[in-house]
Write a protein that holds these residues in place. Structure first.
Motif, PDB file in Angstrom:
ATOM      1  N   MET A 172      98.969   3.569  31.312  1.00  0.00           N
ATOM      2  CA  MET A 172     100.127   4.039  32.033  1.00  0.00           C
ATOM      3  C   MET A 172      99.651   4.811  33.254  1.00  0.00           C
ATOM      4  N   LYS A 173     100.369   4.670  34.351  1.00  0.00           N
ATOM      5  CA  LYS A 173     100.024   5.376  35.575  1.00  0.00           C
ATOM      6  C   LYS A 173     101.096   6.431  35.862  1.00  0.00           C
ATOM      7  N   ILE A 174     100.643   7.644  36.135  1.00  0.00           N
ATOM      8  CA  ILE A 174     101.514   8.732  36.579  1.00  0.00           C
ATOM      9  C   ILE A 174     100.914   9.252  37.870  1.00  0.00           C
ATOM     10  N   LYS A 175     101.712   9.166  38.918  1.00  0.00           N
ATOM     11  CA  LYS A 175     101.245   9.517  40.256  1.00  0.00           C
ATOM     12  C   LYS A 175      99.961   8.752  40.556  1.00  0.00           C
ATOM     13  N   ASP A 176      98.858   9.461  40.733  1.00  0.00           N
ATOM     14  CA  ASP A 176      97.598   8.819  41.120  1.00  0.00           C
ATOM     15  C   ASP A 176      96.606   8.672  39.970  1.00  0.00           C
ATOM     16  N   LYS A 177      97.032   8.936  38.736  1.00  0.00           N
ATOM     17  CA  LYS A 177      96.106   8.936  37.602  1.00  0.00           C
ATOM     18  C   LYS A 177      96.557   7.957  36.517  1.00  0.00           C
ATOM     19  N   HIS A 178      95.575   7.469  35.761  1.00  0.00           N
ATOM     20  CA  HIS A 178      95.834   6.532  34.664  1.00  0.00           C
ATOM     21  C   HIS A 178      95.586   7.223  33.323  1.00  0.00           C
ATOM     22  N   PHE A 179      96.455   6.886  32.366  1.00  0.00           N
ATOM     23  CA  PHE A 179      96.427   7.511  31.048  1.00  0.00           C
ATOM     24  C   PHE A 179      96.506   6.444  29.959  1.00  0.00           C
ATOM     25  N   LYS A 180      95.979   6.782  28.763  1.00  0.00           N
ATOM     26  CA  LYS A 180      96.122   5.906  27.589  1.00  0.00           C
ATOM     27  C   LYS A 180      96.725   6.709  26.456  1.00  0.00           C
ATOM     28  N   VAL A 181      97.358   6.029  25.503  1.00  0.00           N
ATOM     29  CA  VAL A 181      98.023   6.684  24.381  1.00  0.00           C
ATOM     30  C   VAL A 181      96.994   7.429  23.528  1.00  0.00           C
ATOM     31  N   LEU A 182      97.297   8.691  23.259  1.00  0.00           N
ATOM     32  CA  LEU A 182      96.498   9.505  22.348  1.00  0.00           C
ATOM     33  C   LEU A 182      97.229   9.640  21.007  1.00  0.00           C
ATOM     34  N   LEU A 183      98.528   9.980  21.059  1.00  0.00           N
ATOM     35  CA  LEU A 183      99.360  10.121  19.863  1.00  0.00           C
ATOM     36  C   LEU A 183     100.686   9.419  20.106  1.00  0.00           C
ATOM     37  N   ASP A 184     101.070   8.532  19.183  1.00  0.00           N
ATOM     38  CA  ASP A 184     102.349   7.852  19.380  1.00  0.00           C
ATOM     39  C   ASP A 184     103.473   8.670  18.732  1.00  0.00           C
ATOM     40  N   TYR A 185     104.702   8.315  19.089  1.00  0.00           N
ATOM     41  CA  TYR A 185     105.863   9.092  18.662  1.00  0.00           C
ATOM     42  C   TYR A 185     106.013   9.160  17.143  1.00  0.00           C
ATOM     43  N   GLU A 186     105.624   8.103  16.437  1.00  0.00           N
ATOM     44  CA  GLU A 186     105.738   8.108  14.989  1.00  0.00           C
ATOM     45  C   GLU A 186     104.808   9.161  14.383  1.00  0.00           C
ATOM     46  N   GLN A 187     103.573   9.260  14.899  1.00  0.00           N
ATOM     47  CA  GLN A 187     102.636  10.283  14.426  1.00  0.00           C
ATOM     48  C   GLN A 187     103.190  11.681  14.721  1.00  0.00           C
ATOM     49  N   ILE A 188     103.698  11.849  15.922  1.00  0.00           N
ATOM     50  CA  ILE A 188     104.234  13.148  16.337  1.00  0.00           C
ATOM     51  C   ILE A 188     105.416  13.534  15.452  1.00  0.00           C
ATOM     52  N   SER A 189     106.356  12.623  15.254  1.00  0.00           N
ATOM     53  CA  SER A 189     107.551  12.904  14.452  1.00  0.00           C
ATOM     54  C   SER A 189     107.205  13.310  13.030  1.00  0.00           C
ATOM     55  N   LYS A 190     106.290  12.584  12.426  1.00  0.00           N
ATOM     56  CA  LYS A 190     105.876  12.882  11.054  1.00  0.00           C
ATOM     57  C   LYS A 190     105.294  14.290  10.977  1.00  0.00           C
ATOM     58  N   ARG A 191     104.435  14.628  11.923  1.00  0.00           N
ATOM     59  CA  ARG A 191     103.783  15.946  11.901  1.00  0.00           C
ATOM     60  C   ARG A 191     104.793  17.065  12.183  1.00  0.00           C
ATOM     61  N   VAL A 192     105.739  16.834  13.077  1.00  0.00           N
ATOM     62  CA  VAL A 192     106.767  17.835  13.381  1.00  0.00           C
ATOM     63  C   VAL A 192     107.585  18.133  12.131  1.00  0.00           C
ATOM     64  N   MET A 193     107.937  17.122  11.362  1.00  0.00           N
ATOM     65  CA  MET A 193     108.688  17.335  10.114  1.00  0.00           C
ATOM     66  C   MET A 193     107.872  18.142   9.111  1.00  0.00           C
ATOM     67  N   GLU A 194     106.569  17.882   9.034  1.00  0.00           N
ATOM     68  CA  GLU A 194     105.700  18.639   8.133  1.00  0.00           C
ATOM     69  C   GLU A 194     105.617  20.110   8.552  1.00  0.00           C
ATOM     70  N   LEU A 195     105.517  20.357   9.854  1.00  0.00           N
ATOM     71  CA  LEU A 195     105.467  21.736  10.353  1.00  0.00           C
ATOM     72  C   LEU A 195     106.772  22.466  10.037  1.00  0.00           C
ATOM     73  N   ALA A 196     107.905  21.796  10.259  1.00  0.00           N
ATOM     74  CA  ALA A 196     109.208  22.403   9.965  1.00  0.00           C
ATOM     75  C   ALA A 196     109.336  22.715   8.470  1.00  0.00           C
ATOM     76  N   ALA A 197     108.867  21.834   7.620  1.00  0.00           N
ATOM     77  CA  ALA A 197     108.937  22.068   6.172  1.00  0.00           C
ATOM     78  C   ALA A 197     108.128  23.314   5.786  1.00  0.00           C
ATOM     79  N   ALA A 198     106.963  23.478   6.381  1.00  0.00           N
ATOM     80  CA  ALA A 198     106.133  24.656   6.094  1.00  0.00           C
ATOM     81  C   ALA A 198     106.826  25.934   6.567  1.00  0.00           C
ATOM     82  N   ILE A 199     107.435  25.881   7.743  1.00  0.00           N
ATOM     83  CA  ILE A 199     108.171  27.041   8.271  1.00  0.00           C
ATOM     84  C   ILE A 199     109.375  27.346   7.383  1.00  0.00           C
TER      85      ILE A 199
END
Length: 175
Positions: A1-28
């Motif tokens: 993916m290109k943003i402005k003048d730089k190129h990026f690749k996926v590090l964490l996809d939304y499914e990984q993020i969502s799962k971890r966010v739910m785990e953090l909320a459960a702990a809280i």
């Protein structure tokens, strides 16, 4: 993916993020049952994380937002500039700081000093991302989403010069 003048690749996809966010909320939810914490989301970067996290926090709580900045382009300036401050009284409150990323630790250290002088009962940090290799000021992160390499990241609220915040995934800079 290109943003402005730089190129990026996926590090964490939304499914990984969502799962971890739910785990953090459960702990809280477990740790703060009956405590009515005040969540303090650090803008702009934490807006998506805060929104998704709060959807899964089921205990009585409040949320507020402050805006600080320590980045310019892809580098930390080392200086924390408070842009919009805290309006709520935090005396004798249990605080949970919602941060998108902890890298150098400068921003969180600055906030912890400020909040401690205002008499908070407790202060914990929930950070989606942590870059252990970049730490200059060590801080305790009780609720950590992911430990990542010391690379510039964008997406899911994080930006490159204001761009890229609107992606669901988190991307790392290609060198």
């Amino acid at each position: 993916m290109k943003i402005k003048d730089k190129h990026f690749k996926v590090l964490l996809d939304y499914e990984q993020i969502s799962k971890r966010v739910m785990e953090l909320a459960a702990a809280i939810n477990h740790d703060y049952e009956g405590k009515n914490p005040l969540f303090i989301a650090i803008m702009n970067g934490a807006f998506m994380f805060a929104a998704d996290l709060m959807k899964h926090v089921h205990i009585p709580s409040e949320i507020t937002f402050i805006k600080v900045n320590s980045y310019q382009a892809t580098k930390s300036t080392g200086n924390v500039k408070e842009l919009i401050g805290l309006q709520e009284n935090i005396f004798k409150r249990n605080l949970i700081i919602i941060e998108d990323i902890v890298d150098t630790g400068n921003t969180i250290s600055h906030l912890l000093e400020d909040f401690n002088t205002l008499g908070a009962d407790s202060i914990e940090i929930v950070a989606l991302l942590h870059k252990p290799e970049a730490v200059k000021k060590k801080v305790a992160i009780k609720y950590q989403g992911f430990s990542i390499p010391n690379k510039f990241v964008v997406g899911y609220g994080l930006d490159y010069d204001g761009y890229g915040r609107n992606t669901r995934d988190i991307f790392e800079l290609l060198e």
